[in-house]
Design a protein around this motif. Structure first.
Motif, PDB file in Angstrom:
ATOM      1  N   ASN A 178       0.864  -1.182   0.000  1.00 48.36           N
ATOM      2  CA  ASN A 178       0.000   0.000   0.000  1.00 48.36           C
ATOM      3  C   ASN A 178       0.903   1.236   0.000  1.00 48.36           C
ATOM      4  N   PRO A 179       0.954   1.991  -1.107  1.00 48.26           N
ATOM      5  CA  PRO A 179       1.900   3.125  -1.201  1.00 48.26           C
ATOM      6  C   PRO A 179       1.668   4.192  -0.147  1.00 48.26           C
ATOM      7  N   TYR A 180       0.421   4.332   0.334  1.00 51.85           N
ATOM      8  CA  TYR A 180       0.137   5.368   1.319  1.00 51.85           C
ATOM      9  C   TYR A 180       0.707   5.006   2.694  1.00 51.85           C
ATOM     10  N   LYS A 181       0.956   3.728   2.915  1.00 54.66           N
ATOM     11  CA  LYS A 181       1.631   3.314   4.144  1.00 54.66           C
ATOM     12  C   LYS A 181       3.142   3.468   4.014  1.00 54.66           C
ATOM     13  N   ILE A 182       3.644   3.249   2.783  1.00 55.98           N
ATOM     14  CA  ILE A 182       5.080   3.404   2.545  1.00 55.98           C
ATOM     15  C   ILE A 182       5.510   4.854   2.727  1.00 55.98           C
ATOM     16  N   VAL A 183       4.636   5.786   2.332  1.00 53.94           N
ATOM     17  CA  VAL A 183       4.950   7.215   2.446  1.00 53.94           C
ATOM     18  C   VAL A 183       5.260   7.591   3.901  1.00 53.94           C
ATOM     19  N   LYS A 184       4.581   6.954   4.832  1.00 53.18           N
ATOM     20  CA  LYS A 184       4.796   7.261   6.250  1.00 53.18           C
ATOM     21  C   LYS A 184       6.195   6.873   6.710  1.00 53.18           C
ATOM     22  N   LEU A 185       6.845   5.992   5.954  1.00 52.40           N
ATOM     23  CA  LEU A 185       8.198   5.545   6.309  1.00 52.40           C
ATOM     24  C   LEU A 185       9.275   6.304   5.541  1.00 52.40           C
ATOM     25  N   ARG A 186       8.905   7.401   4.885  1.00 51.59           N
ATOM     26  CA  ARG A 186       9.818   8.107   3.987  1.00 51.59           C
ATOM     27  C   ARG A 186      11.117   8.540   4.681  1.00 51.59           C
ATOM     28  N   LYS A 187      11.014   9.130   5.863  1.00 54.70           N
ATOM     29  CA  LYS A 187      12.227   9.652   6.517  1.00 54.70           C
ATOM     30  C   LYS A 187      13.191   8.525   6.891  1.00 54.70           C
ATOM     31  N   TYR A 188      12.632   7.369   7.269  1.00 52.52           N
ATOM     32  CA  TYR A 188      13.493   6.235   7.583  1.00 52.52           C
ATOM     33  C   TYR A 188      14.131   5.661   6.323  1.00 52.52           C
ATOM     34  N   THR A 189      13.348   5.651   5.241  1.00 54.48           N
ATOM     35  CA  THR A 189      13.869   5.150   3.969  1.00 54.48           C
ATOM     36  C   THR A 189      14.986   6.049   3.454  1.00 54.48           C
ATOM     37  N   TYR A 190      14.814   7.358   3.570  1.00 54.46           N
ATOM     38  CA  TYR A 190      15.860   8.297   3.158  1.00 54.46           C
ATOM     39  C   TYR A 190      17.167   8.001   3.902  1.00 54.46           C
ATOM     40  N   LEU A 191      17.042   7.782   5.210  1.00 59.70           N
ATOM     41  CA  LEU A 191      18.233   7.498   6.012  1.00 59.70           C
ATOM     42  C   LEU A 191      18.916   6.219   5.535  1.00 59.70           C
ATOM     43  N   ILE A 192      18.127   5.187   5.256  1.00 67.88           N
ATOM     44  CA  ILE A 192      18.688   3.912   4.784  1.00 67.88           C
ATOM     45  C   ILE A 192      19.372   4.094   3.434  1.00 67.88           C
ATOM     46  N   LEU A 193      18.751   4.851   2.528  1.00 63.73           N
ATOM     47  CA  LEU A 193      19.328   5.074   1.204  1.00 63.73           C
ATOM     48  C   LEU A 193      20.636   5.865   1.293  1.00 63.73           C
ATOM     49  N   VAL A 194      20.684   6.839   2.189  1.00 67.07           N
ATOM     50  CA  VAL A 194      21.917   7.619   2.378  1.00 67.07           C
ATOM     51  C   VAL A 194      23.024   6.722   2.932  1.00 67.07           C
ATOM     52  N   LEU A 195      22.656   5.839   3.855  1.00 70.54           N
ATOM     53  CA  LEU A 195      23.641   4.902   4.405  1.00 70.54           C
ATOM     54  C   LEU A 195      24.147   3.948   3.324  1.00 70.54           C
ATOM     55  N   ILE A 196      23.238   3.471   2.479  1.00 67.99           N
ATOM     56  CA  ILE A 196      23.648   2.599   1.374  1.00 67.99           C
ATOM     57  C   ILE A 196      24.585   3.338   0.428  1.00 67.99           C
ATOM     58  N   ALA A 197      24.244   4.594   0.117  1.00 66.02           N
ATOM     59  CA  ALA A 197      25.081   5.402  -0.771  1.00 66.02           C
ATOM     60  C   ALA A 197      26.473   5.597  -0.183  1.00 66.02           C
ATOM     61  N   SER A 198      26.549   5.786   1.124  1.00 64.92           N
ATOM     62  CA  SER A 198      27.855   5.984   1.765  1.00 64.92           C
ATOM     63  C   SER A 198      28.682   4.703   1.779  1.00 64.92           C
ATOM     64  N   MET A 199      28.008   3.554   1.781  1.00 62.05           N
ATOM     65  CA  MET A 199      28.730   2.278   1.817  1.00 62.05           C
ATOM     66  C   MET A 199      29.276   1.867   0.452  1.00 62.05           C
ATOM     67  N   ILE A 200      28.531   2.226  -0.621  1.00 62.15           N
ATOM     68  CA  ILE A 200      28.947   1.767  -1.952  1.00 62.15           C
ATOM     69  C   ILE A 200      29.771   2.802  -2.708  1.00 62.15           C
ATOM     70  N   SER A 201      29.883   4.018  -2.182  1.00 63.33           N
ATOM     71  CA  SER A 201      30.648   5.055  -2.868  1.00 63.33           C
ATOM     72  C   SER A 201      31.932   5.359  -2.101  1.00 63.33           C
ATOM     73  N   PRO A 202      32.889   6.007  -2.755  1.00 65.19           N
ATOM     74  CA  PRO A 202      34.144   6.376  -2.083  1.00 65.19           C
ATOM     75  C   PRO A 202      33.883   7.255  -0.868  1.00 65.19           C
ATOM     76  N   PRO A 203      34.776   7.235   0.118  1.00 59.48           N
ATOM     77  CA  PRO A 203      34.556   7.952   1.376  1.00 59.48           C
ATOM     78  C   PRO A 203      34.776   9.456   1.286  1.00 59.48           C
ATOM     79  N   GLU A 204      33.970  10.112   0.493  1.00 58.71           N
ATOM     80  CA  GLU A 204      33.998  11.580   0.461  1.00 58.71           C
ATOM     81  C   GLU A 204      32.613  12.092   0.056  1.00 58.71           C
ATOM     82  N   PHE A 205      32.325  13.324   0.460  1.00 55.32           N
ATOM     83  CA  PHE A 205      30.961  13.867   0.435  1.00 55.32           C
ATOM     84  C   PHE A 205      30.351  13.901  -0.968  1.00 55.32           C
TER      85      PHE A 205
END
Length: 249
Positions: A178-205
């Protein structure tokens, strides 16, 4: 009770059959990748301009298998999707069967498109940026191990990430999301995606941002498309309710 147990066993046998077919397809594509691994290697080398170094004989085998594995994953995706569709097909309505069947070729093209996006856009830009950081101080020379590890980390996650919109649509069609339930988890998903991006990319901003932004955009596109599918699924139900109300009236 006995009928339920037999039905459960039949489902397990069917699932095992689908998994075996997918595994066989993976092995066949892996062999195919190994056959053409030198051509693929030269393609990925691009315009680097010099040969890569290796620090040991086993590095050659490691690189060849990693390249062949990427080919095997790309080739197995439509086969595995087809097997999943055959497994859930009996539980689908005729309309759902036609709609979900159209997702299978799209999954392959989106995966390849994600690899192309990572290879032609993300990888060269980050590579150029990192090389320029030490251009006047260091001599640039890469081992094949480091080069292809970096290349795979910059491309393979985007191949998987580009599947997000299609997977969300597929699961919404089946009524599992249900996409309307997923939207409620947006801030947590953003955090997870940023963490994934930091793990798979070189260690710089800059690298983190370059990887995180496309992942977040793909997540938002997934929600948007999932909402469209969800609304379309609600229309038939609303029409049935209206007809029932009119009949009672």
């Amino acid at each position: 009770m006995m009928d339920k147990e037999l039905n459960f066993v039949e489902h397990l046998d069917e699932l095992r059959k689908r998994l075996i077919i997918s595994a066989v397809a993976f092995i066949l594509f892996l062999v195919l990748g190994l056959v053409y691994v030198k051509n693929i290697y030269l393609f990925f080398m691009g315009d680097l301009g010099y040969k890569l170094m290796i620090l040991g004989p086993s590095d050659i085998l490691w690189i060849y298998f990693h390249i062949a594995t990427v080919v095997a994953v790309a080739g197995t995706i439509p086969v595995a999707a087809w097997q999943i569709w055959l497994f859930v097909k009996p539980a689908l309505k005729p309309l759902e069967r036609r709609v979900t069947l159209a997702y299978i070729p799209a999954m392959f093209f989106l995966f390849v498109g994600g690899l192309a996006f990572g290879y032609y856009f993300i990888f060269p830009n980050i590579m150029r940026f990192l090389i320029n950081l030490g251009k006047d101080l260091m001599t640039t020379s890469f081992t094949a191990d480091k080069y292809f590890s970096f290349l795979i980390n910059m491309t393979l996650p985007f191949g998987v990430a580009f599947e997000m919109p299609l997977v969300s649509m597929f699961l919404t069609t089946l009524g599992l999301v249900n996409p309307y339930k997923i939207v409620k988890l947006r801030k947590y998903t953003y955090l997870i995606l940023v963490l994934i991006a930091s793990m798979i990319s070189p260690p710089e901003f800059i690298s983190h941002i370059s990887v995180a932004i496309p992942l977040i955009l793909l997540y938002e596109i997934s929600i948007l498309l999932s909402k469209i599918v969800y609304r379309q699924k609600q229309i038939p139900a609303l029409n049935v309710d209206e007809k029932r109300d009119n009949h009672i009236y």
